[in-house]
Design a protein around this motif. Structure first.
Motif: not given
Length: 51
Positions: A35-47
């Motif tokens: 199983q290889v995740y092909t979604g977005y890279d981790p992003r920083s949280y924005k309020p």
């Protein structure tokens, strides 16, 4: 009939079970699909207020 469920289930799954068995014998390992995740890279949280 209810007593035929298990044999019918087993017969219908036999091809898949045999395919896995062949791969295990050929590669000398237990086969598990990768199983290889092909979604977005981790992003920083924005309020919510800054989105």
């Amino acid at each position: 009939p209810r007593d035929q469920f298990t044999p019918i289930f087993a017969i219908s799954r036999t091809a898949g079970w045999l395919a896995h068995w062949k791969e295990q014998i050929a590669n000398n390992r237990i086969f598990r699909p990768t199983q290889v995740y092909t979604g977005y890279d981790p992003r920083s949280y924005k309020p919510m207020s800054t989105r």
